[in-house]
Design a protein around this motif. Structure first.
Motif, mmCIF file in Angstrom:
data_model
loop_
_atom_site.group_PDB
_atom_site.id
_atom_site.type_symbol
_atom_site.label_atom_id
_atom_site.label_comp_id
_atom_site.label_asym_id
_atom_site.label_seq_id
_atom_site.Cartn_x
_atom_site.Cartn_y
_atom_site.Cartn_z
ATOM 1 N N VAL A 74 -31.193 49.121 -33.889
ATOM 2 C CA VAL A 74 -32.192 48.047 -33.946
ATOM 3 C C VAL A 74 -31.748 46.819 -33.168
ATOM 4 O O VAL A 74 -32.588 46.021 -32.739
ATOM 5 N N SER A 75 -30.433 46.651 -32.961
ATOM 6 C CA SER A 75 -29.950 45.487 -32.213
ATOM 7 C C SER A 75 -30.029 45.688 -30.701
ATOM 8 O O SER A 75 -29.812 44.746 -29.942
ATOM 9 N N LYS A 76 -30.362 46.918 -30.260
ATOM 10 C CA LYS A 76 -30.388 47.211 -28.828
ATOM 11 C C LYS A 76 -31.769 47.627 -28.331
ATOM 12 O O LYS A 76 -31.927 47.984 -27.167
ATOM 13 N N ALA B 180 -37.069 57.411 -35.322
ATOM 14 C CA ALA B 180 -36.476 56.533 -34.314
ATOM 15 C C ALA B 180 -36.348 57.246 -32.979
ATOM 16 O O ALA B 180 -36.618 56.669 -31.916
ATOM 17 N N ALA B 181 -35.939 58.519 -32.999
ATOM 18 C CA ALA B 181 -35.800 59.282 -31.756
ATOM 19 C C ALA B 181 -37.154 59.494 -31.088
ATOM 20 O O ALA B 181 -37.263 59.466 -29.854
ATOM 21 N N ASP B 182 -38.207 59.704 -31.890
ATOM 22 C CA ASP B 182 -39.556 59.802 -31.330
ATOM 23 C C ASP B 182 -39.913 58.531 -30.563
ATOM 24 O O ASP B 182 -40.398 58.582 -29.424
ATOM 25 N N LEU C 260 -37.471 49.597 -31.524
ATOM 26 C CA LEU C 260 -36.936 50.043 -32.812
ATOM 27 C C LEU C 260 -36.863 48.892 -33.812
ATOM 28 O O LEU C 260 -37.131 49.069 -35.005
ATOM 29 N N ALA C 261 -36.508 47.702 -33.325
ATOM 30 C CA ALA C 261 -36.447 46.544 -34.214
ATOM 31 C C ALA C 261 -37.827 46.198 -34.765
ATOM 32 O O ALA C 261 -37.953 45.676 -35.881
ATOM 33 N N GLY C 262 -38.882 46.509 -33.990
ATOM 34 C CA GLY C 262 -40.229 46.253 -34.463
ATOM 35 C C GLY C 262 -40.704 47.248 -35.499
ATOM 36 O O GLY C 262 -41.681 46.986 -36.218
ATOM 37 N N ARG C 263 -40.031 48.395 -35.579
ATOM 38 C CA ARG C 263 -40.433 49.437 -36.538
ATOM 39 C C ARG C 263 -39.569 49.444 -37.784
ATOM 40 O O ARG C 263 -40.055 49.725 -38.897
ATOM 41 N N PHE C 264 -38.275 49.163 -37.628
ATOM 42 C CA PHE C 264 -37.347 49.272 -38.747
ATOM 43 C C PHE C 264 -36.773 47.905 -39.094
ATOM 44 O O PHE C 264 -36.327 47.155 -38.216
ATOM 45 N N ALA C 265 -36.730 47.624 -40.385
ATOM 46 C CA ALA C 265 -36.231 46.327 -40.841
ATOM 47 C C ALA C 265 -34.723 46.224 -40.769
ATOM 48 O O ALA C 265 -34.171 45.120 -40.769
ATOM 49 N N SER C 266 -34.044 47.366 -40.710
ATOM 50 C CA SER C 266 -32.580 47.365 -40.693
ATOM 51 C C SER C 266 -32.082 48.649 -40.061
ATOM 52 O O SER C 266 -32.832 49.630 -39.919
#
Length: 650
Positions: free
Chosen positions: A412-414, A435-437, A418-424
């Motif tokens: 999520v830091s890169k 995430a891979a999708d 992904l940061a927009g989909r997962f909170a952590s």
């Protein structure tokens, strides 16, 4: 490897986040380390792969002739070789365990015996003590009619209702840790040892890494989200340079049921049926347990509070499990930084002083992905960083049609996406597939085992099959998966840029296509003959001499009609040209072994002196290995040797 042996005892107490110091060692005066592996410990790290130079050619050749195809209920090996059965399902390995008798054995008996459906394994052995070692074997699944020959007790709805039988099914899963030794006649046998233990679906397991302690692992059993019970569907294996075993949890969806239909559950195939285990149907009220012993396998959110809501229990499965074979009192750990999916092999890159270590992994389902986990810390044999498997970056592979590829970080830091989909990062890792999708990875034809060439450093993956490839609504044909309705499978090879395990780009090619010998050139692209035709490549492993061993799980196709599952061997470094299997050099690929009826060949290891090959026969369907009336077929570990005492295969 000798340097690893010398330093192991001094570093064990600081490494692996709680996998403790062995109070004793199996070999007097020596540490326990995995020495039958394919990796090395090089100071200069110059393996010549991915640098624009040609990997060193190998002068080695395979010394045996291909064995013929076979449909017999026996193990077929080349002339001049012999086969012993070392560890069959039900072999007592823990002191006081009952002898094998499926008609009378209890759950407690099974918990002291080797489990069913032998799969990946690893031999921990010192080079200077080739006659003994510790073998760790995965037990993927069960064959219920053999485990419970009198049948499963069920209620009027067909649901299981006998707690003892369910505990017995749970005890047949997991792993076996067994000391083995070779006698003066060269025969291997298991030893009753304090190192021996079973790890089952009921064993206490610690959760480790970014997801541990998060809300996603909170259950009534572990209110702080740091522990769980058991490991399931243990399939491919791996190892570490600090002497521990890695086991991949694969088809976890088969054990849990739910009536919920969230994207997180459906992406992992969690539904209301599973594989028909229905362990949650057994009432906990009928047992002495009140901690959700069986209820935990129903992960439907019931909204009644933490005391009986097991919705998060499924998140405790689908990980890489680390086990310390040298410390039988240690608690296995699930390493969550390495991602959650249907894990197969967990193969490390070449172990090089001063470099990070990559662990290559496949997600075994049609249209899933190839992954690697790269440790944050570089390898330092003298002073290794603790918890190396808890810190690092998880990547998923994109295979481009021009023969290049990119490792996409699942972090999520890169990634803004992904940061927009997962909170952590914890939420991302629990939902690695989603995430891979989003990252744009290439859907592959069932990625299973991975292997690393000790000569070139190249990485190989088995792609077992994908009958949906090219179908409407399914994955389109592409360069990395070029055959529609791919029922035969293929093996793909990667070369990391600069031979750096931490590289984010690579090149790739297809090493070999599985196919029937009779198929046309569009299908039989590698020119296989009846001496080496195969389908369903599954188990994959390099021994440290550079021999690549391929094991098959055919499935229903023309190859399965012609032969039982098998093991083949080839030396990639000895191939000419681009070192792939072509019609011009296909004879370099030889069939070494054919298994008995109904089996899958999976898991292989070589003794430190290269004079014994160990291989697993999983779920045989005939009468192997006892051939005795009333005794069911049994999965087993084989010990294969040359009659003249020479090295295997060369």
């Amino acid at each position: 490897m000798s340097r690893l042996l010398e330093s192991r005892l001094s570093r064990r107490a600081t490494l692996r986040g709680g996998l403790g110091l062995a109070a004793t060692t199996i070999l007097a005066g020596a540490g326990l380390a995995g020495c039958s592996d394919d990796n090395n410990d090089s100071d200069d790290g110059d393996h010549n792969a991915g640098t624009g130079t040609t990997p060193p050619a190998s002068s080695q050749t395979l010394s045996f002739d291909s064995v013929p195809r076979s449909l017999a209920d026996q193990v077929v090996v080349p002339d001049g070789y012999s086969v012993d059965t070392l560890l069959a399902w039900g072999t007592p390995i823990v002191a006081g365990a009952a002898a094998f008798d499926p008609a009378t054995n209890t759950a407690a008996d099974q918990a002291g015996q080797t489990g069913m459906h032998h799969d990946g394994m690893y031999l921990f052995q010192a080079d200077d003590s080739p006659n003994q070692g510790i073998l760790v074997v995965n037990h993927e699944n069960i064959t219920r009619e053999n485990l419970l020959p009198a049948g499963r007790s069920v209620d009027g709805d067909g649901m299981p209702n006998d707690p003892e039988q369910i505990r017995r099914e749970m005890a047949a899963h997991g792993m076996s840790v067994v000391q083995i030794a070779r006698d003066g006649n060269g025969r291997w046998a298991h030893q009753m040892s304090s190192f021996n233990r079973r790890i089952t679906a009921m064993t206490d397991i610690a959760m480790s890494g970014p997801v541990a302690g998060s809300e996603y692992l909170v259950t009534p059993y572990s209110p702080d989200g740091t522990a769980t019970r058991g490991t399931l569907n243990n399939c491919g294996r791996g190892f570490t340079p600090w002497g521990t075993y890695l086991s991949g949890e694969e088809n976890i969806q088969g054990y849990f049921t739910t009536t919920d239909t969230s994207p997180a559950l459906s992406r992992y195939g969690i539904d209301d049926v599973g594989f028909g285990f229905f362990w949650a149907a057994v009432s906990d009220d009928a047992t002495d347990e009140d901690n959700g012993e069986f209820a935990r396998f129903d992960v439907t959110a019931n909204g009644s509070g933490a005391t009986d809501d097991w919705r998060n229990e499924v998140n405790n499965f689908g990980w890489v499990v680390e086990v310390d074979p040298g410390d039988p009192s240690s608690t296995p750990r699930k390493r969550t930084a390495m991602g959650r999916f249907r894990h197969e092999g967990v193969e490390p890159s070449l172990i090089t002083e001063g470099k990070q270590i990559a662990f290559y992994m496949g997600d075994d389902a049609r249209g899933e992905y190839c992954y690697k986990f790269v440790t944050e810390d570089a390898w330092n044999a003298a002073s290794p960083a603790p918890d190396m498997l808890d810190r690092g970056t998880l990547y998923v592979a994109r295979f481009d049609d021009d023969g290049t590829g990119k490792w996409l970080p699942l972090d999520v830091s890169k990634s803004a996406t992904l940061a927009g989909r997962f909170a952590s990062q914890a939420e991302l890792l629990v939902n690695t597939r989603i995430a891979a999708d989003l990252a744009g990875a290439t859907p592959m034809d069932r990625p299973e085992w991975s292997a690393v060439d000790p000569i070139s450093g190249d990485v190989y993956y088995t792609l077992t099959n994908n009958s949906d490839r090219g179908s409407d609504g399914e994955e389109a044909v592409n360069a990395a998966n070029p055959r529609a309705n791919n029922t035969y499978g293929h093996i793909i090879r990667q070369t990391e840029a600069g031979n750096d395990p931490a590289a984010t780009t690579f090149t790739w090619d297809i090493f070999v296509f599985g196919a029937p010998a009779s198929a046309d050139d569009n299908i039989n692209r590698s020119g296989l003959t009846t001496d080496n035709e195969f389908a369903g490549p599954d188990g994959l492993w390099f021994d440290r001499r550079g021999v690549l061993w391929i094991q098959t799980d055919n499935g229903g196709n023309e190859v399965a009609d012609a032969t039982n599952d098998q093991m083949l061997a080839v030396i990639p470094a000895a191939l000419s040209g681009d070192r792939t299997i072509t019609p011009d050099n296909q004879a370099s690929l030889k069939r070494f072994l054919v298994g008995p009826q109904g089996c899958e060949m999976t898991g292989s290891e070589l003794s430190a002196d290269a004079k014994t090959l160990f291989a697993n026969v999983q779920h045989p369907g005939g009468r192997f290995p006892d051939y005795t009336d009333g005794v069911p077929p049994r999965s087993a570990t084989l010990a294969i040797s040359r009659d003249d005492g020479g090295e295997i295969a060369l």
